[in-house]
Structure formats: C-alpha cells, structure tokens
Write an enzyme that holds these catalytic residues in place. Structure first.
Site, PDB file in Angstrom:
ATOM      1  N   ASP A 243       9.833  71.319  68.718  1.00 10.12           N
ATOM      2  CA  ASP A 243       9.601  72.539  67.817  1.00 10.12           C
ATOM      3  C   ASP A 243      11.184  72.976  67.369  1.00 10.12           C
ATOM      4  O   ASP A 243      12.088  72.251  68.070  1.00 10.12           O
ATOM      5  CB  ASP A 243       9.352  73.766  68.605  1.00 10.12           C
ATOM      6  CG  ASP A 243       7.831  74.120  68.556  1.00 10.12           C
ATOM      7  OD1 ASP A 243       7.488  74.167  67.511  1.00 10.12           O
ATOM      8  OD2 ASP A 243       7.104  74.283  69.505  1.00 10.12           O
TER       9      ASP A 243
ATOM     10  N   HIS B  11       5.431  70.473  66.731  1.00 13.47           N
ATOM     11  CA  HIS B  11       4.587  71.700  66.623  1.00 13.47           C
ATOM     12  C   HIS B  11       3.174  71.648  66.355  1.00 13.47           C
ATOM     13  O   HIS B  11       2.162  72.180  66.905  1.00 13.47           O
ATOM     14  CB  HIS B  11       5.234  72.573  65.442  1.00 13.47           C
ATOM     15  CG  HIS B  11       4.456  73.872  65.568  1.00 13.47           C
ATOM     16  ND1 HIS B  11       4.850  74.848  66.350  1.00 13.47           N
ATOM     17  CD2 HIS B  11       3.544  74.375  64.679  1.00 13.47           C
ATOM     18  CE1 HIS B  11       4.205  76.035  65.777  1.00 13.47           C
ATOM     19  NE2 HIS B  11       3.630  75.676  64.850  1.00 13.47           N
TER      20      HIS B  11
ATOM     21  N   SER C 292       0.639  78.546  68.126  1.00 19.06           N
ATOM     22  CA  SER C 292       1.572  79.251  67.181  1.00 19.06           C
ATOM     23  C   SER C 292       1.088  80.509  66.866  1.00 19.06           C
ATOM     24  O   SER C 292       1.108  81.364  67.668  1.00 19.06           O
ATOM     25  CB  SER C 292       1.325  78.186  65.901  1.00 19.06           C
ATOM     26  OG  SER C 292       2.054  78.512  64.863  1.00 19.06           O
TER      27      SER C 292
HETATM   28  N1  LIG Z   1       4.948  76.036  56.389  1.00 18.70           N
HETATM   29  C1  LIG Z   1       4.368  75.782  57.523  1.00 18.70           C
HETATM   30  C2  LIG Z   1       3.146  75.649  57.408  1.00 18.70           C
HETATM   31  C3  LIG Z   1       2.358  75.752  58.640  1.00 18.70           C
HETATM   32  O1  LIG Z   1       2.805  76.133  59.796  1.00 18.70           O
HETATM   33  C4  LIG Z   1       0.775  75.172  58.751  1.00 18.70           C
HETATM   34  C5  LIG Z   1       0.318  74.791  57.482  1.00 18.70           C
HETATM   35  C6  LIG Z   1      -1.147  74.493  57.641  1.00 18.70           C
HETATM   36  C7  LIG Z   1      -1.763  74.475  58.831  1.00 18.70           C
HETATM   37  C8  LIG Z   1      -1.270  74.925  59.762  1.00 18.70           C
HETATM   38  C9  LIG Z   1       0.087  75.353  59.799  1.00 18.70           C
HETATM   39  N2  LIG Z   1       0.835  75.789  61.069  1.00 18.70           N
HETATM   40  C10 LIG Z   1       0.361  75.722  62.301  1.00 18.70           C
HETATM   41  O2  LIG Z   1      -0.659  75.727  62.726  1.00 18.70           O
HETATM   42  C11 LIG Z   1       5.298  74.548  58.065  1.00 18.70           C
HETATM   43  O3  LIG Z   1       6.277  74.195  57.646  1.00 18.70           O
HETATM   44  O4  LIG Z   1       4.831  74.070  58.885  1.00 18.70           O
END
Ligand SMILES: N[C@@H](CC(=O)c1ccccc1NC=O)C(=O)O
Length: 293
Positions: A236, A268, A153
C-alpha cells in the site's frame, strides 16, 4: 515549472492512487485484473453456494444484499458482512461474494451488501445504508452465533463507521464481535482536495463527521467488546499505510481490543483478492476470529 501547491496535489493524488503502487502490474492492468478476480470469484461462489440474492434491507433501489449460505446443521453459525471497496464510486455487490467459498465451507454465513455509490449516493447516505443493512441482517438472522464485519478500502472505512455508530436512533443495538478492516481510509480530510472527491463532492464538514479517526470515543461506547483487526498491505502507499497505523494506534490507546496486521507480499488489491483462498493468511485469521479454524 509547477508551483508548490500543485506539486503537493500531484503527490497527494499519487499517494491516494492505490493502483500506482502495485509491484505486480501497471495501474490500469491491476484495476482490470482486480475487477475480473472479484467478478469471477463471485460467480464461482454463486455457483457453489446456496444463495439469497438481492434481498432488500431498505426501500431504496440500491439497498439490497446477497446472502451466501453454508450447508450445515450446526447451531454455531457465525455471519460475516462484507462491505466492498472502490473509493465509494466503483464496484457493487455483484463483485462482492468472492470470499464466500472458504467461509461457507467452514459453516459461516456470508453477506455482501450493496450501497449507492457516488455520484448517485453521497457519503452520509452510504454510511447510513451500511448501518441500516447491519440492523436488517440481525433482525432477519436472529439465530446466528456471532456477527462480524469485513471491509476493504472504502469498505473498511464504512465498516469502521458502523463500529462508530450511535445506535440510539435505531431499533436495535448490534453486538459486533469482530471487524476486519483491510487497507482502509479512516481520515477523509486528505482526500478532499484530490480526484477521489470529484464524484463525492464532500465538504470539510461532511468529511469530518464521516471520519472514523474523529469518532473513536463513540466507537469505544458502541463497540468496546469488538475485536478489531486493522490490516494493511506491504505495498500500500505510504499514506495508506499511515492511515492504518494511526487509526490502529488511536484505537489501541483507547484501550480497545485491536490487532495490526501488516500483510507481506500483498498490494492494495491482492490483499483482499486472496480471500478466495482458504489457505491465505487473512482467511485463516478471519476463520480463527470466528472460532472456525
Ligand atoms: N484510482 C484508483 C481506483 C481504485 O481505487 C479502484 C478502481 C476500481 C475498482 C476498485 C478500486 N479501488 C479499490 O477497491 C486507483 O488508483 O487505484
């Protein structure tokens, strides 16, 4: 009724909310489960592996990395640096050793790097920190047989920025043999107007200079020998899938050694969580890339 600009913003925010695209769980639950899986996996790795925790790679408080060491006498000792995700504002190295077990079992050193997430860190700082961590690892582990990167990511974005580095200002030029870019973002412009940018506070100029999609000529100069795998989850969002596909196509058109992996039955989060499993497709691919299958 919302006017169209607001509608567009809503849709953009939905596209850049990975948790809202998981077919497994609700948005809140998938994030909770993700953090739990990464934490537990990291604790497991720390209990099984020989480790060096919180090794400094710079002067800053956040400039520390964890090393997971295999029990082997082999001289063929590849090392993979894992760069965690979390939208440059969540997670840390404490949740980033989860993939170490199947890799150390096959004689691979795993390094999980920490960096200063927002709001403490900004984009330029995070990029310079991961670059510095790579240089530090090579200086400390000069006997390794190959250096590899894996990022998820936001961490895939940072890994792509490492590949795109002009190393002339650094003490050495790292030779990175392979890079696994998993569900990354390579063009930062679309997120400028979304909630993701609230803690980051990037200007357009910052987003442009930190977008790997704009730095492919530099990547070609610095990383022409690197085998790049661009991996994306079946579930995704369409925008995330487009980010990977377009970056892949640009790299391929530049004549780089790049492979696209569209990983079936993943979202994801599960696309990276499953690296705890030695039988998972991407684990096997990573080991194969390092000559350890
Ligand atoms: N608002 C984001 C939050 C997010 O991407 C995320 C939150 C906590 C830990 C990891 C995350 N994303 C990827 O590793 C979502 O909708 O997934």
């Amino acid at each position: 009724m919302k006017h169209s600009a607001e509608m567009e913003k809503d849709e953009l925010e939905r596209q850049y909310s990975p948790s809202r695209w998981s077919p497994r769980m609700s948005a809140d639950d998938v994030i909770k489960a993700h953090v739990k899986a990464l934490k537990e996996g990291t604790e497991q790795a720390r209990s099984l592996a020989q480790t060096l925790l919180s090794v400094p790679y710079g002067e800053g408080e956040g400039e520390k990395l964890d090393v997971y060491i295999p029990r082997t006498n082999s001289l063929d000792l590849p090392l993979v640096i894992y760069i965690h995700g979390g939208y440059w504002q969540f997670l840390g190295k404490e949740e980033s050793g989860f993939m170490a077990v199947p890799l150390i079992d096959k004689g691979v050193v795993v390094v999980a790097v920490g960096y200063d997430i927002a709001p403490k860190g900004n984009m330029d700082l995070m990029v310079s920190q991961v670059r510095k961590s790579v240089v530090s690892v090579i200086e400390q582990y000069s006997h390794i047989s190959g250096l590899y990167l894996c990022g998820h990511s936001a961490g895939a974005h940072l890994a792509a920025m490492v590949l795109s580095t002009d190393w002339s200002q650094y003490s050495i030029t790292p030779q990175i043999k392979g890079a696994f870019l998993v569900s990354g973002i390579y063009d930062l412009l679309p997120i400028l107007s979304t909630y993701v940018n609230e803690p980051l506070k990037m200007t357009q100029e910052v987003a442009v200079r930190n977008s790997p999609s704009q730095l492919v000529p530099q990547l070609k100069l610095s990383s022409s020998d690197c085998h790049i795998v661009v991996a994306v989850a079946e579930n995704d969002s369409p925008e995330f899938r487009k980010q990977s596909e377009e970056y892949y196509k640009t790299l391929e058109a530049s004549g780089l050694n790049v492979t696209m992996e569209d990983v079936a039955n993943t979202d994801h989060f599960s696309i990276i969580e499953q690296l705890v499993d030695g039988e998972y497709h991407l684990t096997k691919l990573l080991l194969k890339m390092m000559g350890k299958s």
